[in-house]
Design an enzyme around this catalytic site. Structure first.
Site, PDB file in Angstrom:
ATOM      1  N   HIS A   1      34.797 -10.178   6.477  1.00 52.77           N
ATOM      2  CA  HIS A   1      34.976  -9.111   7.470  1.00 52.77           C
ATOM      3  C   HIS A   1      35.243  -9.733   8.844  1.00 52.77           C
ATOM      4  O   HIS A   1      34.535 -10.657   9.272  1.00 52.77           O
ATOM      5  CB  HIS A   1      33.711  -8.260   7.583  1.00 52.77           C
TER       6      HIS A   1
ATOM      7  N   VAL B   1      27.668  -7.222  -5.159  1.00 50.11           N
ATOM      8  CA  VAL B   1      26.620  -8.001  -4.487  1.00 50.11           C
ATOM      9  C   VAL B   1      25.680  -8.621  -5.531  1.00 50.11           C
ATOM     10  O   VAL B   1      25.251  -9.768  -5.396  1.00 50.11           O
ATOM     11  CB  VAL B   1      25.841  -7.114  -3.480  1.00 50.11           C
TER      12      VAL B   1
ATOM     13  N   CYS C   1      27.300  -5.213   6.319  1.00 55.53           N
ATOM     14  CA  CYS C   1      28.077  -6.456   6.237  1.00 55.53           C
ATOM     15  C   CYS C   1      28.979  -6.689   7.457  1.00 55.53           C
ATOM     16  O   CYS C   1      29.220  -7.833   7.844  1.00 55.53           O
ATOM     17  CB  CYS C   1      28.880  -6.483   4.945  1.00 55.53           C
TER      18      CYS C   1
ATOM     19  N   SER D   1      24.673   0.167 -18.222  1.00 59.17           N
ATOM     20  CA  SER D   1      24.467  -1.257 -18.508  1.00 59.17           C
ATOM     21  C   SER D   1      23.140  -1.544 -19.217  1.00 59.17           C
ATOM     22  O   SER D   1      23.035  -2.543 -19.932  1.00 59.17           O
ATOM     23  CB  SER D   1      24.461  -2.049 -17.192  1.00 59.17           C
TER      24      SER D   1
HETATM   25  P1  NAP Z   1      28.917  -2.008  -6.689  1.00 54.50           P
HETATM   26  O1  NAP Z   1      29.838  -3.136  -6.930  1.00 54.50           O
HETATM   27  O2  NAP Z   1      29.414  -0.627  -6.873  1.00 54.50           O
HETATM   28  O3  NAP Z   1      27.606  -2.211  -7.617  1.00 54.50           O
HETATM   29  C1  NAP Z   1      26.630  -1.216  -7.724  1.00 54.50           C
HETATM   30  C2  NAP Z   1      25.494  -1.691  -8.624  1.00 54.50           C
HETATM   31  O4  NAP Z   1      24.497  -0.662  -8.675  1.00 54.50           O
HETATM   32  C3  NAP Z   1      25.906  -1.938 -10.074  1.00 54.50           C
HETATM   33  O5  NAP Z   1      25.064  -2.916 -10.632  1.00 54.50           O
HETATM   34  C4  NAP Z   1      25.626  -0.579 -10.742  1.00 54.50           C
HETATM   35  O6  NAP Z   1      25.303  -0.693 -12.110  1.00 54.50           O
HETATM   36  C5  NAP Z   1      24.369  -0.154 -10.006  1.00 54.50           C
HETATM   37  N1  NAP Z   1      24.256   1.308  -9.980  1.00 54.50           N
HETATM   38  C6  NAP Z   1      25.181   2.195  -9.536  1.00 54.50           C
HETATM   39  N2  NAP Z   1      24.707   3.466  -9.663  1.00 54.50           N
HETATM   40  C7  NAP Z   1      23.475   3.355 -10.211  1.00 54.50           C
HETATM   41  C8  NAP Z   1      22.491   4.300 -10.619  1.00 54.50           C
HETATM   42  N3  NAP Z   1      22.678   5.625 -10.466  1.00 54.50           N
HETATM   43  N4  NAP Z   1      21.338   3.844 -11.158  1.00 54.50           N
HETATM   44  C9  NAP Z   1      21.148   2.507 -11.308  1.00 54.50           C
HETATM   45  N5  NAP Z   1      22.031   1.560 -10.949  1.00 54.50           N
HETATM   46  C10 NAP Z   1      23.186   1.987 -10.410  1.00 54.50           C
HETATM   47  O7  NAP Z   1      28.333  -2.029  -5.194  1.00 54.50           O
HETATM   48  P2  NAP Z   1      28.048  -3.304  -4.213  1.00 54.50           P
HETATM   49  O8  NAP Z   1      29.240  -3.571  -3.384  1.00 54.50           O
HETATM   50  O9  NAP Z   1      27.467  -4.409  -5.015  1.00 54.50           O
HETATM   51  O10 NAP Z   1      26.983  -2.680  -3.209  1.00 54.50           O
HETATM   52  C11 NAP Z   1      25.617  -2.533  -3.575  1.00 54.50           C
HETATM   53  C12 NAP Z   1      24.819  -2.167  -2.317  1.00 54.50           C
HETATM   54  O11 NAP Z   1      24.928  -3.224  -1.368  1.00 54.50           O
HETATM   55  C13 NAP Z   1      25.319  -0.898  -1.611  1.00 54.50           C
HETATM   56  O12 NAP Z   1      24.212  -0.218  -1.058  1.00 54.50           O
HETATM   57  C14 NAP Z   1      26.201  -1.459  -0.515  1.00 54.50           C
HETATM   58  O13 NAP Z   1      26.324  -0.573   0.577  1.00 54.50           O
HETATM   59  C15 NAP Z   1      25.434  -2.717  -0.131  1.00 54.50           C
HETATM   60  N6  NAP Z   1      26.245  -3.760   0.485  1.00 54.50           N
HETATM   61  C16 NAP Z   1      27.426  -4.147  -0.070  1.00 54.50           C
HETATM   62  C17 NAP Z   1      28.152  -5.175   0.551  1.00 54.50           C
HETATM   63  C18 NAP Z   1      29.472  -5.649   0.015  1.00 54.50           C
HETATM   64  O14 NAP Z   1      30.128  -6.483   0.710  1.00 54.50           O
HETATM   65  N7  NAP Z   1      29.937  -5.223  -1.149  1.00 54.50           N
HETATM   66  C19 NAP Z   1      27.644  -5.801   1.693  1.00 54.50           C
HETATM   67  C20 NAP Z   1      26.420  -5.371   2.210  1.00 54.50           C
HETATM   68  C21 NAP Z   1      25.729  -4.366   1.599  1.00 54.50           C
HETATM   69  P3  NAP Z   1      26.408  -0.467 -13.287  1.00 54.50           P
HETATM   70  O15 NAP Z   1      27.304  -1.667 -13.311  1.00 54.50           O
HETATM   71  O16 NAP Z   1      25.544  -0.362 -14.502  1.00 54.50           O
HETATM   72  O17 NAP Z   1      27.139   0.808 -12.943  1.00 54.50           O
END
Ligand code: NAP
Length: 345
Positions: free
Chosen positions: A242, A15, A149, A40
């Protein structure tokens, strides 16, 4: 037009990358801060991020140093795309430090004093912000969220039906894309040639968020819409987009023409990221399809099809939206545009 400086928490994720792509060239926002995990932090964005979107990382952010997810950050507004287990504490810290926090995570969505917004549907829920600030002692800061989503794909057609006919009950089956699980997400060995009938924590969100979104603001609270939702959520072998197969029982009798009309005439907004058509209803028997329809309205339009009377409920239809645009970053940006238009930011 005033340009606001924005920071992104979780900037390296699925995201977070979509935020960076959508904010590139946005007339109201300039990215000035990026934050992610310890893995990161301390690296340039280009070094820290495994960029997965088409095109290059926008030059304006390549050299920004990724910071830890702690305030202060050099920005006026914080977009959060953190995993929910870290989002709750971190978003609270930023709100308490005076930042508007616009979140994609599920951590605060169902809290009574936090708006869960789809701007075209429930912009009046922004009135919760005054109560939130008082109750939590946030000062100038606050938290606003956008829905799950999958909910983003079917809440709009349900909003059209609820307003015009009232809804008695809903059954929804979601077919959710791989990118919805973040990166690296679901292992290829699990998803290739397969359909997974379980997404951890998803069904309760899909069954409860829509009633809050379609609820009524009254005296600092949201009275939830009074229909029930039964959901089954599947992960399917699709990259983005979706799909939701919906059956709905209505409170009033309605013709198919009236049902279609309620959706296509549902009013949109005129914000920078608003699509020309909020909901499009297609006649072609084989649509909507993720690959063909997810980019309608630059990913912000909801596409409805297969809309017919149902033998068990009143109507059935299929709704589709882009999960990382309308279902995540695009919605959060639309929320920020709305907050600026309403002079809350
Ligand atoms: P993702 O690809 O796993 O990305 C997670 C992000 O958070 C990365 O930048 C990661 O940093 C960071 N992160 C993970 N653990 C962390 C920690 N302990 N401390 C600080 N930063 C941390 O996940 P995503 O799909 O983008 O989803 C992010 C959020 O949006 C979630 O809550 C998800 O439920 C929500 N969401 C996602 C979607 C979707 O379609 N993907 C849609 C709606 C809502 P690093 O790269 O440094 O690990």
């Amino acid at each position: 037009m005033k340009v606001y400086r924005v920071g992104i928490l979780g900037a390296t994720g699925t995201v977070g990358q979509r935020f960076i792509q959508l904010l590139d060239g946005h007339p109201q926002f300039e990215i000035t801060a990026l934050a992610a995990s310890d893995r990161s932090a301390g690296k340039s964005y280009a070094e820290a991020c495994a960029w997965k979107l088409c095109g290059d990382i926008p030059p304006a952010v390549r050299d920004i140093m990724v910071e830890p997810i702690d305030p202060p950050l050099d920005c006026d507004i914080v977009f959060s795309s953190l995993p929910s287990n870290v989002a709750r504490e971190t978003e609270e810290k930023f709100a308490r430090a005076g930042y508007p926090v616009i979140s994609n995570s599920s951590s605060y969505r169902m809290d009574g004093d936090i708006p869960l917004l789809i701007p075209e549907i429930n912009a009046d829920h922004l009135r919760l912000i005054d109560f939130q600030r008082q109750k939590r002692g946030y000062g100038d800061g606050f938290i606003v969220t956008n829905p799950n989503c999958a909910v983003a794909s079917f809440a709009p057609p349900l909003a059209a039906l609820e307003r015009r006919f009232g809804i008695e009950s809903v059954i929804v089956t979601t077919l959710q894309a791989i990118s919805g699980a973040g990166y690296p997400g679901v292992p290829a060995m699990d998803i290739a040639d397969n359909v997974l009938p379980y997404i951890s924590g998803e069904e309760p969100k899909v069954e409860t968020e829509v009633q809050k979104i379609l609820g009524t603001y009254r005296d600092g609270q949201i009275e939830k819409a009074d229909f029930t939702v039964s959901a089954q959520c599947f992960r399917v072998h699709v990259l983005d987009g979706h799909t939701a197969a919906v059956r709905v029982k209505l409170k009033k009798n309605s013709t198919l023409e009236e049902v279609i009309q309620s959706m296509v005439e549902f009013p949109g907004l005129e914000l920078h990221s608003s699509p020309k058509h909020f909901i499009e209803v297609c006649d072609e028997p084989s649509r909507p399809q993720p690959r063909l329809d997810r980019d309608r309205g630059a990913g912000m339009t909801i596409t409805v099809g297969r809309l017919f009377p149902d033998n068990v409920f009143d109507y059935r239809f299929v709704a589709l939206s882009h999960n990382t645009v309308r279902g995540a970053a695009g919605s959060a940006i639309l929320n920020a545009e709305l907050l600026i238009e309403r002079r809350i930011i």
